[in-house]
Each structure stands twice: as structure tokens, then as C-alpha cells.
Design an enzyme around this catalytic site. Structure first.
Site, PDB file in Angstrom:
ATOM      1  N   LYS A 167       0.825  -1.204   0.000  1.00 15.92           N
ATOM      2  CA  LYS A 167       0.000   0.000   0.000  1.00 15.92           C
ATOM      3  C   LYS A 167       0.867   1.267   0.000  1.00 15.92           C
ATOM      4  O   LYS A 167       0.433   2.318  -0.464  1.00 15.92           O
ATOM      5  CB  LYS A 167      -0.921   0.030   1.215  1.00 15.92           C
ATOM      6  CG  LYS A 167      -1.842  -1.179   1.381  1.00 15.92           C
ATOM      7  CD  LYS A 167      -2.925  -1.233   0.335  1.00 15.92           C
ATOM      8  CE  LYS A 167      -4.067  -2.183   0.679  1.00 15.92           C
ATOM      9  NZ  LYS A 167      -3.697  -3.593   0.798  1.00 15.92           N
TER      10      LYS A 167
HETATM   11  C1  LIG Z   1      -4.400  -4.765   0.448  1.00 13.06           C
HETATM   12  C2  LIG Z   1      -3.635  -6.044   0.515  1.00 13.06           C
HETATM   13  C3  LIG Z   1      -3.882  -7.123  -0.375  1.00 13.06           C
HETATM   14  C4  LIG Z   1      -5.003  -7.073  -1.381  1.00 13.06           C
HETATM   15  O1  LIG Z   1      -4.730  -6.225  -2.437  1.00 13.06           O
HETATM   16  P1  LIG Z   1      -5.905  -5.689  -3.403  1.00 13.06           P
HETATM   17  O2  LIG Z   1      -5.243  -4.725  -4.304  1.00 13.06           O
HETATM   18  O3  LIG Z   1      -6.918  -5.067  -2.505  1.00 13.06           O
HETATM   19  O4  LIG Z   1      -6.450  -6.879  -4.129  1.00 13.06           O
HETATM   20  C5  LIG Z   1      -3.064  -8.237  -0.295  1.00 13.06           C
HETATM   21  N1  LIG Z   1      -2.084  -8.323   0.624  1.00 13.06           N
HETATM   22  C6  LIG Z   1      -1.822  -7.325   1.507  1.00 13.06           C
HETATM   23  C7  LIG Z   1      -0.736  -7.502   2.502  1.00 13.06           C
HETATM   24  C8  LIG Z   1      -2.582  -6.153   1.481  1.00 13.06           C
HETATM   25  O5  LIG Z   1      -2.326  -5.163   2.376  1.00 13.06           O
END
Ligand SMILES: *Cc1c(COP(=O)(O)O)cnc(C)c1O
Length: 460
Positions: free
Chosen positions: A108
Site C-alpha cells: 500500500k
Molecule cells: C491490500 C492487501 C492485499 C489485497 O490487495 P488488493 O489490491 O486489494 O487486491 C493483499 N495483501 C496485503 C498484505 C494487502 O495489504
């Protein structure tokens, strides 16, 4: 370069407007009117160069390239690895792309840091100040807090469900030490926080008075910023080699970014496996089953505990031949009836776009964590383990298979200890968080409570 709504009933806007608005006024998601054609970078291109190239194409005339380069430089300077998203060979023809070298140890950070730079740039030019609201189930809040900490143009208010995020996840949001980051822990669940966010945003008068906006997983800038690492993987593994990407999937942001990269010509082909846990909506949707609001199951990979992936709407828009009316009708039916069949054209097309899904249970997730540890000594996070297990299972590929490592294992120490009997501490670069005091208020799951707090915080 204009952006249109997936529900077909909003004025087209430019890249900057799409980023500041987040959601289109008709409730749809912004998508490019036409995908730009972007030249694949060379194998030696730095992450910042590729990010500048890709984001300039998406920004069109709304931002000068120099400004974008500056944003990318500042966004990625604090990453612990100079290539930002390094590729690690995990076996013959098998790779892992590590996306957790940012300050809060999950992918993120990659997009959120860029969005923060973009907001600061625009608001600085306009001499404006904004209040940004963020509802989080864990990782997004930390990435947002870290990215916006110290911003001169933004007050950030983060809502999280009290006692329902892990202690490490909470630490990253509440111990930034920055005066412009505020945290409210509300008594209830994540859905409740999200409902309050939507309610406050929909309150026109309040939104104007507090200059309120939201950063969430459907902001187009996030998708654009995430398409960069797919382009880097392609460039580094060979410009024209077919690559299969295995993507741990929740809200479908990352897998959609892979699709977008391929539509812009950044990938040799689109071959993507969405790896999901027991919350397997993506698997069901790809087999043509209806849109549905189901209850989420709690799993060992909580960032993927999502029943209705919001970015799926963008894929549906493409699969239905960009029929905004059909997409709007499907989501209206979903809202009123709790279930909606996919538009006919979309249901047939979805199966052959190059996307598939693999379900991985909690038991298999733990097995994969054990296996990675026994074979190589690596400690992988449970989300990454879902991806690695799915990659192991997919059919033979005629090129490299790249699995995204979406978070650092240190973010999930409880699961690591249970699975491997190993205690894992935060890496040095994040250790400073533990020396600062956590700062957050608690309160009821009530929009009025949040409204009052925002008014007193921003003095509006
Ligand atoms: C947000 C997240 C995901 C999922 O990703 P998306 O783009 O929402 O499909 C997977 N793994 C982690 C560690 C995340 O923080």
C-alpha cells in the site's frame, strides 16, 4: 487524457480531478477514456524513471513531467531497497516481487506515497488545505498516515474498528508522531467505519465546509501507480517474454493494475492469476456467477478478507464493452436486491481475458509458510503465502511466473509464530515506531461523533 465513469453518467475529468475526487459523482469509478499506449522501459530503467513515464502518460496534460518525476523521487526515497520492488528468484523460472520495502511494510505504501505527493503538489499550487478521511481494516491506514505525516496541506482522520486491527497495524497509524494525523478507534467493525465515511462524504454541506475527501482503494491514481511495478518486472525479465503474474487479491486493485499495464502495452501479454483465500468472490465472478454481498470470513490473510472486490467494477466495464448503462444497472440491482447477474456480454468475455483465480485455504497458507521457511529459510507473510501456494498449483507456464509479495512477515508476527514457531521483530527501519507513543481516541460507531471530532480538529 480524460477519465470517464464506469457507470456512464458523469462528466469526463482529467487525471488530477479524478485523483482529488476519488469516486465519480454517479457512484462509478474513473477509468481512462482510452488506454494510452506506453513504450516498455529498458531493463536498466530505474523505478523512478518508469514511474515517471507511466504516470506522465496517465496524467496527460494535467501535470508536467518534471513535477511527476519530483513526486516519484520523493515518494520512493524512503524505500529500503534501491530498486523499490526487487525481483527475487525463488526457483527455476519462479520469482517473487517484493513490494514491502516501504515505511509501513506493505505494498500500500507504493501508491499511497505517490498520492500524498500529488495532493501536496496540487494543494500547494492552489493554496488550499484539505481534510482526508480514511477508513481502514489494517494496512491502508498505516500507509496513509505515514505518507501524509507532516503534510502542510492535509489534515488526515483515520477511522479503524477498535480492537479489530493487529497491534502492529495499529502502531503504524497511531505512532507517526505527526500533528496532522488523527486516529479514531470506533466500537464496531470495518463495514461500520466505511459506512460512516460514505455518509460524511455524501453530506454536501459538511464536505464543503471541511474540504473533505477520501483516499481509498478505488482512487485511479492508486491503480496507475501500481501498474508501474508490473512494467518493471516485464522490463527486467525480458521485454517480450510472456510472464504470468500471481497476485494475492482482496479489493482487486493490484490485479487490475496488471490488466491496465497490459492494456497500455507495458506487458508482453496479460496472464494473471488472482490468488484468493476463503473469501473467493473473484473466483466466482470469473466463472460468471452473480455479484453478491456475502458475509466475510476471517482468515489468516486479513487484508484479503473482502467479499465484493470494489475494483471489479472496472473490469466489468471493460468486459461489457464499456457499457456504463449495463454496469450501473447491475450495481443498482445489487444495492436493492443484494444480488445481480453480470451483464450477458461481460459474463462470456470475463472467462477469456487472461485472468483466472485460485483459492487457497488457511491450512494451505500455513503449509506454504512452512515450506518456504524449510526450503529457503524465508519467512513470508500469510498473504504472500497465498500467492506462492497458488503459483505452485497453476498450470505450466511458457515463461517466468512472478508472485507478488504484498507485505513483510513482521506485520503478522502472531501468525508467523503460530505457523513457524519463530518470533519475528520489526526490521530496523520500522523500529522507531515502537519508541513513540500511540495516539488515538475511542468512541461510538456514530457518524455524529466522527463529524464533531472532525469539526473540532480542523476548526471549521
Ligand atoms: C491490500 C492487501 C492485499 C489485497 O490487495 P488488493 O489490491 O486489494 O487486491 C493483499 N495483501 C496485503 C498484505 C494487502 O495489504
Amino acid at each position: 487524457m480524460k477519465y470517464v465513469s464506469t457507470r456512464g453518467n458523469a462528466e469526463p475529468v482529467d487525471f488530477v480531478q479524478a485523483s482529488l475526487m476519488g469516486l465519480a459523482p454517479d457512484g462509478g469509478l474513473f477509468s481512462p477514456e482510452a488506454f494510452p499506449s506506453i513504450e516498455r522501459p529498458s531493463a536498466s530503467a530505474t523505478y523512478v524513471e518508469t514511474a515517471t513515464r507511466v504516470l506522465s502518460a496517465f496524467a496527460g496534460n494535467s501535470l508536467p513531467e518534471d513535477a511527476i518525476r519530483g513526486m516519484a523521487q520523493r515518494a520512493y526515497a524512503p524505500f529500503a531497497h534501491q530498486s523499490v520492488a526487487p525481483l527475487i528468484e525463488v526457483g527455476p523460472g519462479r520469482w517473487m516481487m517484493e513490494l514491502h520495502h516501504g515505511p509501513t511494510l506493505a505494498f500500500k505504501d507504493v501508491a499511497m506515497r505517490l498520492i500524498a505527493q500529488l495532493y501536496d503538489h496540487i494543494l500547494g499550487l492552489r493554496g488550499e488545505r484539505m481534510t482526508i478521511l480514511c477508513a481502514t481494516s489494517g494496512d491502508t491506514g498505516g500507509a496513509a498516515a505515514s505518507a501524509f505525516a507532516g503534510s502542510k496541506h492535509v489534515d488526515m482522520v483515520i477511522l479503524h474498528p477498535l480492537d479489530r486491527v493487529s497491534p502492529t497495524q495499529r502502531l503504524f497509524m497511531t505512532a507517526t508522531g505527526a500533528a496532522n494525523i488523527h486516529n479514531l478507534a470506533l466500537e464496531g467493525d470495518f463495514d461500520g467505519t466505511q459506512a460512516i465515511l460514505k455518509q460524511l462524504l455524501a453530506d454536501d454541506q459538511f464536505r464543503r465546509r471541511t474540504h473533505l475527501a477520501a483516499v481509498n482503494s478505488i482512487n485511479w491514481t492508486r491503480v496507475a501507480a501500481q501498474s508501474v511495478y508490473f512494467a518493471q518486472a516485464q522490463a527486467q525479465l525480458g521485454r517480450d517474454r510472456p510472464i504470468r503474474f500471481v497476485v494475492p487479491t482482496g479489493n482487486f486493485g493490484d490485479a487490475l493494475a496488471c490488466y491496465v499495464a497490459s492494456r497500455c502495452g507495458l506487458l508482453a501479454r496479460f496472464d494473471c492469476v488472482a490468488a484468493v483465500n476463503a473469501n473467493d468472490a473473484m473466483a466466482r465472478l470469473l466463472s460468471g456467477m452473480p455479484l453478491m454481498k456475502g458475509a466475510t470470513a476471517a482468515t489468516l490473510s486479513p487484508a484479503m478478507d473482502i467479499q465484493l472486490p470494489s475494483n471489479f467494477e472496472r473490469l466489468l466495464f471493460e468486459a461489457s464493452g464499456r457499457d456504463g448503462g449495463a454496469v450501473a444497472a447491475a450495481y443498482a440491482l445489487l444495492a436493492s436486491k443484494g444480488e445481480a447477474p453480470l451483464p450477458k456480454t461481460a459474463a462470456t468475455k470475463l472467462g477469456d481475458m487472461g485472468l483466472s483465480a485460485e483459492r487457497v485455504s488457511d491450512g494451505e497458507t500455513v503449509e506454504e509458510m512452512k515450506r518456504a521457511h524449510a526450503e529457503t529459510g524465508w519467512i513470508v507473510c500469510p498473504h504472500t503465502a497465498v500467492g506462492l501456494a497458488a503459483a505452485r498449483r497453476t498450470r505450466q507456464a511458457d515463461g517466468p511466473i512472478v508472485t507478488l509479495a504484498t507485505a513483510h512477515a513482521a506485520k503478522f508476527p502472531e501468525t508467523v509464530e503460530k505457523a513457524l514457531g519463530v518470533r519475528i521483530g520489526l526490521p530496523d527501519r520500522a523500529a522507531e515506531f515502537t519508541s513513540r507513543k500511540e495516539k488515538f481516541d475511542t468512541g461510538p460507531m456514530s457518524a455524529d461523533f466522527v463529524r464533531d471530532r472532525i469539526l473540532s480538529l480542523v476548526g471549521a
